[in-house]
Design a protein around this motif. Structure first.
Motif, PDB file in Angstrom:
ATOM      1  N   PHE A 145      -4.430   9.825  -2.707  1.00  0.00           N
ATOM      2  CA  PHE A 145      -4.044   8.613  -1.838  1.00  0.00           C
ATOM      3  C   PHE A 145      -4.898   8.800  -0.482  1.00  0.00           C
ATOM      4  N   ASN A 200      -6.947   7.247   1.725  1.00  0.00           N
ATOM      5  CA  ASN A 200      -7.303   6.300   2.776  1.00  0.00           C
ATOM      6  C   ASN A 200      -6.019   5.508   3.118  1.00  0.00           C
ATOM      7  N   LEU A 201      -5.032   5.810   2.531  1.00  0.00           N
ATOM      8  CA  LEU A 201      -3.867   5.192   2.774  1.00  0.00           C
ATOM      9  C   LEU A 201      -3.459   5.326   4.382  1.00  0.00           C
ATOM     10  N   GLU A 202      -2.794   4.013   5.030  1.00  0.00           N
ATOM     11  CA  GLU A 202      -2.202   4.171   6.301  1.00  0.00           C
ATOM     12  C   GLU A 202      -0.967   4.987   5.996  1.00  0.00           C
ATOM     13  N   CYS A 229       0.634  -1.272   0.076  1.00  0.00           N
ATOM     14  CA  CYS A 229       0.051   0.035   0.139  1.00  0.00           C
ATOM     15  C   CYS A 229       0.824   1.239   0.050  1.00  0.00           C
ATOM     16  N   LYS A 230       2.015   1.280  -0.676  1.00  0.00           N
ATOM     17  CA  LYS A 230       2.760   2.170  -0.800  1.00  0.00           C
ATOM     18  C   LYS A 230       2.865   2.838  -2.145  1.00  0.00           C
ATOM     19  N   HIS A 258      -1.123   2.668  -8.670  1.00  0.00           N
ATOM     20  CA  HIS A 258      -0.940   3.769  -7.606  1.00  0.00           C
ATOM     21  C   HIS A 258      -0.085   3.250  -6.436  1.00  0.00           C
ATOM     22  N   LEU A 259       0.153   1.827  -6.367  1.00  0.00           N
ATOM     23  CA  LEU A 259       0.665   1.537  -5.123  1.00  0.00           C
ATOM     24  C   LEU A 259       1.903   0.384  -5.945  1.00  0.00           C
ATOM     25  N   ALA A 317       0.159   8.275 -14.436  1.00  0.00           N
ATOM     26  CA  ALA A 317      -0.873   8.049 -13.228  1.00  0.00           C
ATOM     27  C   ALA A 317      -0.109   6.836 -12.071  1.00  0.00           C
ATOM     28  N   GLY A 318      -0.371   7.532 -10.965  1.00  0.00           N
ATOM     29  CA  GLY A 318       0.253   6.971  -9.749  1.00  0.00           C
ATOM     30  C   GLY A 318       1.480   7.749  -9.583  1.00  0.00           C
ATOM     31  N   THR A 319       2.066   8.368 -10.040  1.00  0.00           N
ATOM     32  CA  THR A 319       3.055   9.193  -9.711  1.00  0.00           C
ATOM     33  C   THR A 319       2.627  10.466  -9.129  1.00  0.00           C
ATOM     34  N   HIS A 358       6.785   7.697   4.117  1.00  0.00           N
ATOM     35  CA  HIS A 358       7.551   6.692   4.000  1.00  0.00           C
ATOM     36  C   HIS A 358       8.766   6.751   3.629  1.00  0.00           C
ATOM     37  N   CYS A 417      -5.869  -1.801   0.844  1.00  0.00           N
ATOM     38  CA  CYS A 417      -5.330  -0.520   1.047  1.00  0.00           C
ATOM     39  C   CYS A 417      -6.297   0.523   1.355  1.00  0.00           C
ATOM     40  N   GLY A 418      -7.146   0.275   1.997  1.00  0.00           N
ATOM     41  CA  GLY A 418      -8.191   1.291   2.537  1.00  0.00           C
ATOM     42  C   GLY A 418      -9.057   1.985   1.324  1.00  0.00           C
TER      43      GLY A 418
END
Lengths: 386, 409
Positions: free
Chosen positions: B295, B297-299, A318-319, A332-333, B249-251, B223, A385-386
């Motif tokens: 992002f 809802n990420l922990e 989930c990073k 995305h992760l 996408a994702g960056t 992180h 991942c929520g």
């Protein structure tokens, strides 16, 4: 001498047809030389390996070793050796890091492929660890030598360089600037592929082998660590750990009773979830963690893949990526538990684009078995991942 | 909302990529022999070595690297006349990778059309990048490499008189570093023109950031080993950063709306003043939290602070802009609040605030968001924009000023 006679006969038959050099009895082992500075022009000057009569033989006191799980390098097979000078101290055991080797230590790694026909550029990607190596000799009638890399410990540091084997396989020549070797790789999984095999230049050696940017040691070996050597030597019937063998040979001291062990994985498909987890973590360790650690060159990414790292964001779970660019593949992760297809990990492993693929260096083709292993590991992972 | 914005960006990027853009520079007449010489010079470099690259156009087919040698200078004859072209690159994630080499200077040359990042410098102290042009000659395209000029985990960095064009992530990107000056550069047609990320003590001044998706960005990502603090963005010209987002996408930058002048995402300790901001169609200054970057809802790691704090937006010149924001939801918000021909105010804040830090309904004085002289759009994203509103008095405050960065080179 299990197979040598047979191999020799087969090779003789082959040679007779092809007009190649004939195979005789393996030559006498060469005597390793202590080379305290500079790079000799040819590999034979080192005395670690010698070729003749259709064989490659190891020098006196040169010990072959294998790793429990190896680094993927375009399906190349690797003959790894270690040599400590006569009268030198043994290497000293370390639990997690590479052993402390004494000055004069020489480590070699010869990259080779089984031949796939008489044309030396056609090679097989279906080989297995230590194939065609037996009783201290590699059968050159059956394989194509590509390069031999040297790591030498001298003046308290490690120096690295590669030697590229010539076309008649009689000598390897110094290649400080590296090289491209054009091969055709033929495998069951992928059929026939063109392979731009890259021999790294001296600076590129450091891109992987400088595994700790927080000290000043620079380049160092990656493989000779306790966990990677704690298993039998491939290609022999000996089931004892190589650690024990190294101790008996006087190569290693300071070994405790409890030893870590990386899983042994050779590309097979696994079904047991705990076996998949262990093999995948071992795979990420040897293939990625020389950069992806808390002190490695990829610590900029916040992704740490050493085997003791807990399962969490720093393992990729989930990073979000930091500086992946195209490497995200619109994902995305790093890892989406249960969904390898949506995870950046497997996307980058399955790519051969220079700005996408991981590892960045050391391959031009895809490790299909490795991708499948890591995908199975992610697909079996619980959580979201929520 | 962020999700929607990202999908729009993907669509825009896909359209852009589909069009193909312009052609990469024709390199058929370039020299192919010099690359071997240059590689050998890099392998042979000793402390103090100066590698002089003559005027000329040179094909480089493999990623170049320098590792662990201090005091090396690489010097061309000018960013227009010494050109290292990677248009036919066969190998390497970077054009030039410099790692663990202190006191490094690169100047007066161009790096063009690398597959991946162009100039990456890691783990160095005293790094000078001067008069370097990095360009993807086909113009903005998702096919371009991610970062043009990219020092990371380094200290004492000077980037000046350089040009970055066409990066599919950031033109000039300084990450996880300390003590940084970025001045007198031009960044154009990148997704992010200039980006400072998880870094401490950065001065970004006298640059021109134009025609990017976002002009100047100050980011803090989770992180990572270190958080950032202390970036001063002043005396820059930041205009017409309206290029459709062509990032992957994702960056982290893929969610940046086209038309962004200066964007703070999660960064703390940032001053923005004396800049000229003109015709950035979404907003001149946007202050947002990590939660607005797609992002939600990420922990997050417990020591990570996703909220932008200690921000001072001082006097800037704002011209035009804010009248045609990227994305349907922002456009709808603009029309609903300001009418069909109305504009967003010069400063936009997403409205996220750390509830654990609030004292009597406000942040402690030293962590506040302070804006001088102009209105602020509080987009109220935590409540799905249900109470989006214009505020001004709540942002009238001052902070202790940051100290100028002093480089010891």
């Amino acid at each position: 001498m299990r197979h040598r006679l047979l191999c020799g006969l087969l090779a003789l038959g082959l040679a007779a047809c092809s007009g190649d050099a004939r195979q005789g009895p393996p030559p006498a082992p060469p005597t390793p030389a202590l080379i305290e500075a500079g790079w000799p022009a040819t590999l034979s000057d080192w005395g670690q390996l010698a070729v003749g009569e259709g064989w490659l033989v190891l020098g006196e006191g040169v010990t072959p070793y294998t790793l429990n799980t190896g680094l993927f390098t375009d399906d190349a097979l690797k003959l790894r050796t270690v040599w400590l000078p006569d009268g030198s101290a043994s290497a000293h055991y370390r639990e997690r890091e590479v052993f402390d080797f004494p000055d004069g230590t020489v480590i070699t790694k010869t990259f080779y492929y089984p031949r796939a026909g008489q044309d030396l550029t056609r090679v097989s990607g279906d080989g297995f660890s230590m194939q065609h190596f037996d009783e201290g000799a590699l059968n050159l009638m059956a394989v194509r030598l590509v390069e031999t890399r040297i790591l030498v410990h001298r003046n308290d540091q490690w120096d690295a360089v590669s030697y590229v084997w010539n076309e008649d396989q009689s000598e390897a020549e110094l290649a400080r600037t590296g090289a491209f070797v054009d091969l055709t790789l033929i495998s069951t999984a992928m059929g026939e592929e063109r392979l731009d095999y890259l021999v790294p230049n001296v600076n590129q050696c450091a891109n992987c082998h400088n595994t700790n940017t927080s000290d000043t040691i620079g380049t160092r070996p990656i493989g000779p660590k306790a966990r990677h050597l704690n298993g039998p030597l491939d290609g022999t019937d000996d089931t004892h750990s190589q650690i024990q063998r190294w101790v008996e040979l006087g190569l290693l001291t300071g070994v405790p009773d409890d030893l870590p062990a990386a899983p042994i994985w050779r590309g097979e498909t696994l079904s047991d979830p705990s076996a998949i987890n262990a093999a995948a973590r071992g795979y990420l360790d040897i293939n990625c963690a020389h950069c992806h650690s808390r002190t490695g060159q990829a610590d900029t990414s916040g992704l740490y893949l050493e085997p003791w790292e807990p399962e969490g964001a720093n393992l990729g779970v989930c990073k979000p990526p930091i500086a992946a660019g195209r490497g995200t593949g619109n994902r995305h992760l790093g890892i989406v538990p249960g969904d390898a297809e949506a995870s950046i990990f497997t996307y980058r492993m399955a790519s051969t684009r220079a700005d996408v693929m991981m590892p960045e260096l050391g391959r031009a083709t895809v490790d299909e078995a490795g991708v499948a292993l890591v995908a199975a590991w992610i697909d079996a992972m619980a959580g979201s991942c929520g | 909302m962020a999700g929607l914005r990202i999908s729009i960006c993907i669509l825009a990027a896909a359209l852009l990529a589909g069009c193909g853009g312009e052609q990469t520079r024709d390199v058929s007449g370039f020299d192919r022999d010099y690359q071997q010489t240059l590689m050998e010079q890099l392998l042979d470099a000793q402390p103090g070595t100066v590698i002089e690259i003559p005027a000329g156009e040179f094909i480089i087919e493999r990623g170049l690297s320098l590792s662990g040698v201090d005091g090396v200078t690489i010097r061309g004859a000018g960013a227009d006349v010494t050109i290292l072209s990677f248009a036919e690159q066969r190998q390497g994630a970077e054009g030039l990778l410099v790692s663990g080499s202190d006191d490094f200077t690169i100047e007066n040359l161009a790096i063009e059309d690398t597959i991946g990042d162009a100039l990456k410098i890691t783990d160095g102290t005293n790094i000078v990048i001067r008069g370097v042009r990095v360009e993807w000659t086909n113009g903005p395209s998702t096919e371009n490499g991610a970062y043009a000029i990219y020092p990371v985990q380094s200290e004492n960095i000077l980037i000046e008189n350089s040009i970055a064009i066409g990066a599919s992530d950031a033109g000039i990107y300084v990450g996880q570093s300390d003590t940084i000056i970025v001045r007198n550069n031009i960044a154009e047609y990148n997704v992010a023109g200039i980006e400072i990320e998880n870094s401490r003590n950065a001065d970004v001044y006298a640059n021109i950031a134009r025609h990017n998706t976002g002009g100047i960005l100050v980011f803090d990502m989770p992180h990572l080993p270190r958080p950032g603090f202390g970036t001063r963005v002043f005396n820059n010209e930041v205009h017409e950063n309206n290029t459709a987002n062509f990032g992957h996408a994702g960056t982290p930058v893929a969610g940046v709306p086209a038309g962004t002048g200066i964007l703070i995402n999660s960064g703390d300790g940032v001053e923005i003043y004396d800049n000229l901001l003109r015709d950035n169609r979404t907003g001149h200054v946007i202050i947002s939290s990590f939660f607005s970057s797609g992002f939600e809802n990420l922990e997050l790691n417990s020591d990570y602070d996703p909220y932008p704090e200690s921000i001072w937006v001082g006097p800037n010149v704002y011209e035009g802009g804010g009248g045609n924001p990227d994305g349907l939801e922002l456009q709808a918000m603009r029309i609903a609040m300001f009418g069909p021909t109305g504009r967003f105010p010069p400063v936009i804040w997403d409205g996220y605030v750390d509830p654990d830090k609030m004292v009597d309904g406000a942040l402690p004085a030293e962590q506040r968001l302070c804006v001088e002289g102009v209105d602020v759009l509080n987009a109220d994203l935590p409540n799905d924009a249900s109470n989006a509103r214009v505020e001004s008095e709540t942002f009238r405050c001052t902070l202790p000023r940051l100290s100028p960065v002093e480089l010891e080179l």
